[in-house]
Enzyme design. Structure first.
Site, PDB file in Angstrom:
ATOM      1  N   SER A 150       0.867  -1.184   0.000  1.00  7.49           N
ATOM      2  CA  SER A 150       0.000   0.000   0.000  1.00  7.49           C
ATOM      3  C   SER A 150       0.898   1.226   0.000  1.00  7.49           C
ATOM      4  CB  SER A 150      -0.844  -0.014   1.289  1.00  7.49           C
ATOM      5  OG  SER A 150      -1.482   1.228   1.483  1.00  7.49           O
ATOM      6  N   TYR A 163      -2.005  -1.356  10.416  1.00  8.37           N
ATOM      7  CA  TYR A 163      -1.987  -1.459   8.948  1.00  8.37           C
ATOM      8  C   TYR A 163      -0.659  -0.939   8.393  1.00  8.37           C
ATOM      9  CZ  TYR A 163      -3.988  -1.102   4.204  1.00  8.37           C
ATOM     10  OH  TYR A 163      -4.252  -1.231   2.857  1.00  8.37           O
TER      11      TYR A 163
HETATM   12  P1  NAD Z   1     -11.631  -5.966   0.279  1.00  7.83           P
HETATM   13  O1  NAD Z   1     -12.183  -5.840   1.660  1.00  7.83           O
HETATM   14  O2  NAD Z   1     -12.488  -5.581  -0.894  1.00  7.83           O
HETATM   15  O3  NAD Z   1     -11.119  -7.435   0.006  1.00  7.83           O
HETATM   16  C1  NAD Z   1     -10.363  -8.127   0.957  1.00  7.83           C
HETATM   17  C2  NAD Z   1     -10.327  -9.579   0.578  1.00  7.83           C
HETATM   18  O4  NAD Z   1      -9.600 -10.263   1.592  1.00  7.83           O
HETATM   19  C3  NAD Z   1     -11.710 -10.229   0.514  1.00  7.83           C
HETATM   20  O5  NAD Z   1     -11.726 -11.216  -0.498  1.00  7.83           O
HETATM   21  C4  NAD Z   1     -11.842 -10.882   1.900  1.00  7.83           C
HETATM   22  O6  NAD Z   1     -12.736 -11.979   1.914  1.00  7.83           O
HETATM   23  C5  NAD Z   1     -10.405 -11.325   2.091  1.00  7.83           C
HETATM   24  N1  NAD Z   1     -10.076 -11.576   3.488  1.00  7.83           N
HETATM   25  C6  NAD Z   1     -10.211 -10.754   4.566  1.00  7.83           C
HETATM   26  N2  NAD Z   1      -9.799 -11.382   5.671  1.00  7.83           N
HETATM   27  C7  NAD Z   1      -9.406 -12.628   5.296  1.00  7.83           C
HETATM   28  C8  NAD Z   1      -8.884 -13.748   5.991  1.00  7.83           C
HETATM   29  N3  NAD Z   1      -8.689 -13.736   7.321  1.00  7.83           N
HETATM   30  N4  NAD Z   1      -8.601 -14.865   5.278  1.00  7.83           N
HETATM   31  C9  NAD Z   1      -8.809 -14.910   3.941  1.00  7.83           C
HETATM   32  N5  NAD Z   1      -9.298 -13.872   3.237  1.00  7.83           N
HETATM   33  C10 NAD Z   1      -9.590 -12.747   3.914  1.00  7.83           C
HETATM   34  O7  NAD Z   1     -10.281  -5.115   0.317  1.00  7.83           O
HETATM   35  P2  NAD Z   1      -9.378  -4.518  -0.851  1.00  7.83           P
HETATM   36  O8  NAD Z   1      -9.471  -3.041  -0.759  1.00  7.83           O
HETATM   37  O9  NAD Z   1      -9.626  -5.192  -2.136  1.00  7.83           O
HETATM   38  O10 NAD Z   1      -7.926  -4.898  -0.294  1.00  7.83           O
HETATM   39  C11 NAD Z   1      -7.109  -5.899  -0.877  1.00  7.83           C
HETATM   40  C12 NAD Z   1      -5.672  -5.631  -0.490  1.00  7.83           C
HETATM   41  O11 NAD Z   1      -5.241  -4.399  -1.051  1.00  7.83           O
HETATM   42  C13 NAD Z   1      -5.443  -5.518   1.009  1.00  7.83           C
HETATM   43  O12 NAD Z   1      -4.215  -6.128   1.366  1.00  7.83           O
HETATM   44  C14 NAD Z   1      -5.382  -4.029   1.237  1.00  7.83           C
HETATM   45  O13 NAD Z   1      -4.645  -3.699   2.367  1.00  7.83           O
HETATM   46  C15 NAD Z   1      -4.699  -3.595  -0.040  1.00  7.83           C
HETATM   47  N6  NAD Z   1      -4.894  -2.181  -0.366  1.00  7.83           N
HETATM   48  C16 NAD Z   1      -6.143  -1.680  -0.557  1.00  7.83           C
HETATM   49  C17 NAD Z   1      -6.287  -0.339  -0.863  1.00  7.83           C
HETATM   50  C18 NAD Z   1      -7.617   0.297  -1.125  1.00  7.83           C
HETATM   51  O14 NAD Z   1      -7.664   1.518  -1.253  1.00  7.83           O
HETATM   52  N7  NAD Z   1      -8.699  -0.456  -1.239  1.00  7.83           N
HETATM   53  C19 NAD Z   1      -5.150   0.468  -0.975  1.00  7.83           C
HETATM   54  C20 NAD Z   1      -3.900  -0.078  -0.764  1.00  7.83           C
HETATM   55  C21 NAD Z   1      -3.782  -1.405  -0.455  1.00  7.83           C
END
Ligand code: NAD
Length: 268
Positions: A150, A163
């Site tokens: 991130s 985080y």
């Molecule tokens: P999201 O909530 O849409 O998806 C998260 C996914 O992780 C889902 O499929 C959920 O079921 C799964 N998950 C959560 N806990 C779990 C567990 N204990 N075991 C197995 N699966 C689990 O979130 P997102 O925004 O798509 O985030 C995905 C990744 O990208 C994360 O690592 C997040 O930190 C990173 N990220 C997101 C953003 C953003 O702005 N959305 C920015 C930077 C980084």
């Protein structure tokens, strides 16, 4: 970028994308499937919806798909998932460590169980999957590990201690993995998105709207105005195109980078 990479570039390879039932993980899984990879989905959600996702991806891209419900905070379940990948596909060639959660509070108010869960899911799970897939990648002398870090792996924000610590740690793990595999055809890199409008960020938009008494749209603009100079969300499709590039031969000397796709967030 995607147009220079043939649809069959990852043909015969298998990708595990953790947390691919939603958001960015789903976008990455679809992009890798479009490039020809079989996909092992993982994550939580409605059983019927996940089965449909698997079926749709397999039909749309002509690849094999499977699903494992491992909870990424539990090493024994991660081991079971990698064993399942072996049975279904012969093993994992492309590992995308994407599963992640967020929680927002000052350090002194941060629930200890939330800290432990974020470190386990956002950081330790990537160690466990990596240690379990690397022996096969080394035996094949080919592999790709992509860690979804991130902008918060590069800079901090108040109230996101667990985080930010986990994402900085994930970039550290990426660098060490890249060094340990530097003389092989295995590469280890991190992608560092800014805000992407997924369920994880929608929760923060909702909280902002409630706190400031503003509309959902105004809350989205306010969130972006705080951090992301472009004023636009990054999309899962843009991140998918970068992941496919990192899997290509053209990227074989890209090792240990933390590649920000963040609308200018960390350039400030
Ligand atoms: P999201 O909530 O849409 O998806 C998260 C996914 O992780 C889902 O499929 C959920 O079921 C799964 N998950 C959560 N806990 C779990 C567990 N204990 N075991 C197995 N699966 C689990 O979130 P997102 O925004 O798509 O985030 C995905 C990744 O990208 C994360 O690592 C997040 O930190 C990173 N990220 C997101 C953003 C953003 O702005 N959305 C920015 C930077 C980084």
């Amino acid at each position: 970028m995607a147009s220079t990479i043939a649809a069959s570039a990852l043909g015969g390879k298998t990708a595990l994308v953790t947390g691919s039932t939603s958001g960015i993980g789903l976008g990455l899984a679809r992009a890798l499937a479009a490039a020809g990879a079989n996909i092992l989905f993982n994550g939580f959600g409605d059983t019927a919806e996940i089965a449909q996702l698997q079926k749709d991806t397999a039909e749309e891209f002509g690849v094999k798909t499977a699903y494992h419900n491992a909870d990424m905070s539990k090493p024994a379940e991660i081991e079971a998932m990698i064993a399942y990948a072996g049975e279904q596909f012969g093993g994992i060639d492309v590992l995308v460590n994407n599963a992640g959660i967020q929680y927002v509070a000052n350090i002194e108010d941060f629930p200890v169980e939330k800290w432990d869960a974020i470190i386990a899911i956002n950081l330790s799970s990537a160690f466990h999957t990596s240690r379990l897939v690397l022996p096969r990648m080394r035996a094949n002398n080919w592999g790709r590990i992509i860690n979804l870090a991130s902008a918060h792996g590069l800079v901090g924000s108040a109230q996101k201690s667990a985080y930010v610590a986990a994402k900085h740690g994930l970039i550290g793990l990426t660098k060490v993995g890249a060094l340990e595999t530097a003389q092989t055809n295995i590469t280890v890199n991190a992608i560092c998105p800014g805000f992407v409008l997924t369920p994880l960020v929608q929760k923060q938009v909702d909280a902002r709207a409630a706190k400031d008494g503003i509309s959902n749209d105004a809350a989205k603009k306010a969130l972006l105005a705080d951090k992301q100079p472009s004023g636009e969300f990054v999309t899962p499709e843009e991140l998918g195109a970068l992941a496919v590039f990192l899997c290509s031969d053209a990227a074989k000397q890209v090792r240990g980078v933390a590649w920000n796709v963040d609308g200018g967030w960390v350039a400030q």
